[in-house]
Write a protein that holds these residues in place. Sequence first.
Motif, short mmCIF file in Angstrom:
data_model
loop_
_atom_site.label_atom_id
_atom_site.label_comp_id
_atom_site.label_asym_id
_atom_site.label_seq_id
_atom_site.Cartn_x
_atom_site.Cartn_y
_atom_site.Cartn_z
N ASN A 143 48.12 45.03 45.10
CA ASN A 143 47.91 43.58 45.16
C ASN A 143 46.95 43.17 46.27
O ASN A 143 46.86 42.00 46.63
N ASP B 86 44.91 33.79 48.55
CA ASP B 86 44.50 33.69 47.16
C ASP B 86 42.98 33.79 47.14
O ASP B 86 42.30 33.14 47.95
N PRO C 46 49.50 33.08 52.88
CA PRO C 46 49.59 33.23 51.42
C PRO C 46 48.17 33.28 50.83
O PRO C 46 47.61 32.26 50.44
N ASP D 268 50.43 38.06 49.09
CA ASP D 268 49.84 37.58 47.83
C ASP D 268 50.55 36.29 47.40
O ASP D 268 51.46 35.79 48.08
N LYS D 269 50.15 35.75 46.25
CA LYS D 269 50.71 34.47 45.79
C LYS D 269 52.21 34.56 45.53
O LYS D 269 52.91 33.55 45.55
N GLN D 270 52.71 35.78 45.29
CA GLN D 270 54.14 35.96 45.04
C GLN D 270 54.93 36.18 46.34
O GLN D 270 56.13 36.41 46.30
N SER E 155 40.96 32.49 45.36
CA SER E 155 40.33 31.19 45.14
C SER E 155 39.93 30.53 46.46
O SER E 155 39.02 29.69 46.50
#
Length: 876
Positions: free
Chosen positions: A541, A574, A572, A529-531, A576
Motif C-alpha cells: 500500500n 492519498d 492519512p 493509507d486511506k484505510q 490525490s
Amino acid sequence: MLIPSQYDAKLVEDKWYSYWMKHGFFHSEPDDRTPYTIVIPPPNVTGVLHMGHMLNNTIQDVLVRRARLKGFNACWVPGTDHASIATEAKVVAKIKAEGIEKSEISRDEFLKHAWEWTHKHGGIILEQLKKLGASCDWERTKFTMDDDLSESVIDVFIDLYRKGLIYRGYRMVNWDPKAQTTLSDEEVVHVERTDKLYYINYKIVGEDNEVTIATTRPETILGDTAVCVNPEDERFKHLKGKSIIVPVCNREIPVIFDRYVDMEFGTGCLKITPAHDANDKDIGERHNLEVIDILNDDGTLNEYGLHYKGQDREDARHNIAVELEELGCMPKIEDYTHKVGTSERTHAVIEPKISVQWFLKMKDLSKPALDHVMDDTVTFFPSKFKNSYRNWMENVRDWNISRQLYWGHRIPAYYYGNGIHDFVVARTIEEALELAKDKTGNDNLSISDLSQEKDVVDTWFSSWLWPISVFDGIRKPDNPDINYYYPTNDLVTAPEIMFFWVARMIIAGYEFRDAPPFKNVYYTGIVRDKQGRKMSKSLGNSPDPIELINEYGADGVRVGMLMCSPAGNDLPFDVSLCAQGKAFANKIWNAFRLIQGWDVADIEQPESAEISLKWYRSKFNQTLSVIEDHFSKFRISDALMETYKLIWNDFCSYFLEMVKPAYGQPIDSKTKAEIISILEDNLKVLHPFMPFISEEIWQFINKRTPEEALIVSDWPEVADIDEDLIREFKFAAEVISGIRTIRKQKNISFKDSIDLSVLNKEKQSRTFDSVISKLGNIENLDYTSEKISGTLTFRVRSNEYFIPVGDAINLEDEIRKIKEELDYTEGFLNSVQKKLSNDRFVNNAPEQVVSAEKKKEADALAKIETLKSSLASLEK
C-alpha cells in the motif's frame, strides 16, 4: 526570455538542483552569522526512500530553506547508519545465495563482503533525497562507520568503562535467533497473536496423583527445574516437600512456594524454566534452582532437547505436544490470545536467554536528560510526548550494548583468561597488553595471549553520538565546527524512536558536552493509507516515492505530504494530495505567465489598482505574521496552508483580477512594478515548500547573478498591517460575490455592464467602490436612502443592494421563481422549527445535532427575509 506555456517539473528540478550544488548554496562553514543546524536522522545504509523518509526530510528541508532565507548560516548534515542487524542480514543472504555460509568464513572475509555491499548500496537513499530537493550539505556527508566516527565510538566506550558505567555480566537478555544476537528492550515489538495453551500433567513422586500446568511452550518442559505454587493457595499445601516428574525427560524436580504465582491464572501451578523466562530466572535465583538451557543460538534444540535435538523450536513444540498426548499427559488444549515479543528488525519471535553481555548503567546518566526535557531546555513538539519520555526515563534499565555480529564497531576489550572479568579495555592490543600485565602482575604475557572481544556495540551506541560525532566533537572537543554548530537547533524524527535514539542523544549530549544536542524535537506522525494502515512494502500500500516525484513533480509531492501532516499525528496520505500539489504549481505558473503577458505603458495608475496594492500588502503581512507564528510552534502543515490560501485565493483569485488591465489594454508601469515586487515576496515564503518552481519563476522575472538567487535571498519582514483595510475588503468581496451570483442566476453576461445602488445600513466605507465596480462590471454605483422597487436585490449583512431589471429579464417569470423558492424555504423552516419545538428532541439529541438544526433555522430565516425583500422590490 520566452516563458514555456506549461510548467515542466522534470526539466526545472534537474536544472536548479545542479545550479544550487554548483554554487555551493548548501555548504556551510563557520562564520560570523548565527548558525542554524540540523542533523539528519541517518537512514539505514541498506535502505531506499520510503514515505516516512519523504515526510521527515521534506519537513527538514522546509526548516533549513527558511532558515537560509532568514539569514542564518544553515547547515543540514546528511549521512547514513551502518545498521548492524539489517545490513548483516542482507550480506548473509547475499553470500548464502553465492554458496557461502557466514560460519565458514573469517570475520575479515565477511567484512569484505559487507563493505562491498555498503559501497554498492550505501548512497542510493541519499541520491534519492536529492530528487526530493533536500538541500543537505553533501560535503559533510557522514557514515557511522567512517574512521573518525568509529574512533569516537571507541573513545566513548573506553571513557564510560573507566568511569565504571560499562560492565560485563550474566543477564537475561532478548535473543533474536534469526539474527543470532541480543536486542535491547526497545528493539522488541510485542505482537498480539493467538496460540495454543497446552495443559500438561506432571506426576507427583511417590503418589498416584498429579498436578496440571498450563503453558504455551511445551518444548521448554525439558528445561524445567521446579514447579511453583503460591504459599497461600490451600489447594497445594499438601505438596510441601514433594517432588514431581517432568514428562518426556522423566527428571525429578522440586515443588517450591513463591508469592509471585497468581492463584487465579491457569491452574495455579507454574513451571519454572530459569533459562527461558525472565521471571522464572528471578524465582530460580531466589530458590537456588538449576539452570538448563535447551536451545542453540539459532532457535534449534540442543542436547538437553533429547530426541528433539536439532529441531527448530516451532517443530519441536508440535512434536512434543503429540508425544505428550500419546503419553496421556495432556488433558486439553485451548486457544490463548497473548502478546509475543518479536524482533523489530527480523520479526523473529524473541527468546529470553541467559547470556554474558556488556551493559551501560543508565540511571545516573539519564537524570540530566530527564530534567532538561521536563524544564523545556529541550522542547518537544507536540508536548504530549513528554509524558512518554518521562515514564521511560524514570524507569530506565541498564542498556545491553553488545551485539553478536561482525558488522559494526568491535568492542575494545581484550581477554587474557576465561573468567568473566579476565579482560582489559583499550584502544589497541599493544595498550591492552600493558594493562593486562598490570592487572595480572604477569610480565610474561604477550600479544598472542590476548584475544579481542568478538561482539560489536549496538548500532544505537554510535548513533546516540551523531550530533556530536558528525562535527568530530568526541575526538576533538574544542574544534571550530563543534563549537560553532553545537548544540544543533531542531531534530525532526518519528516518536517510535524516542527511546532508541532521541533520549540517548540527549543523555550523550549532557555526558560529553554538558549541553543538549538540540533545542527542539519535532515528532512527525506515521504515514498511513486511506484505510488507516501503516504504509509498508509488505502490504503493497506504499507508493514508490520516486515514481510520485516523476509523475507529480517534487514540489507537488512535497505539498501533498505536508497538507495533512500535523505534528505528532498520523498522516492519512492519498495520492490525490500530490495531484493537488501539482495543480497548485500549475496555478502559480499560469498566474506568472498572465502577469508577464501584460503590456506596460507610462499611463496613470487607476484608483482600483492603487487600493488593491495597499490591500494585498496588508493581507500579505497579516498572513506572514500567522505563518511565522505557525513556524515558531512547528505547525508546518498550518504554515503551508496559510501560504497556499494566500497565493491561490488572495493573490490568484482576487488580487490579479483586481489589478489586471482591461482586455487588450496595457497596465501602468507603477502597478506592474509593484505586482512584481509582491510576486517576489510570495515566492520567498513559498520557496521552503516548493523550492523548484519558486526559483524558476524568480530567475525568469529578471536575469540574476548567483548571489541574487532566490535560495539565498532575504525572507520578508512583517510590515504594517491595516486591519481596517483587510476587513473592508472582506466585506467588499461578499458584495462582489453577490453581484456575480445575481449575474449567474439571471444569465446576465459579464460583458454587459449593470448599475448598482446601495442602501448602506452597515455604514461601510467606500474605499473599495472602484474595485467593486471593476470586478462587478458596474457602470454606475450610487448610494440610496431607501429601497428601490423593480430591482433584483441581495444582502450583505444588513446592507441591501439593488440591480435594475434589464430587458433581458422577464419580470413575471422572476416573481414566480422567487415565490416558488420562498414557499419551499418557508416549508423547510416549518419542518425545522417543528423539530426544535419538540422538547424530547432538544433534550435528548446530541448537542452538535441540536446546534446544526438551530443553524438551519437561522439560515432559513435570513434567506426568507432576502427573498421577501426581493419580491417586494419587484412587485412595486
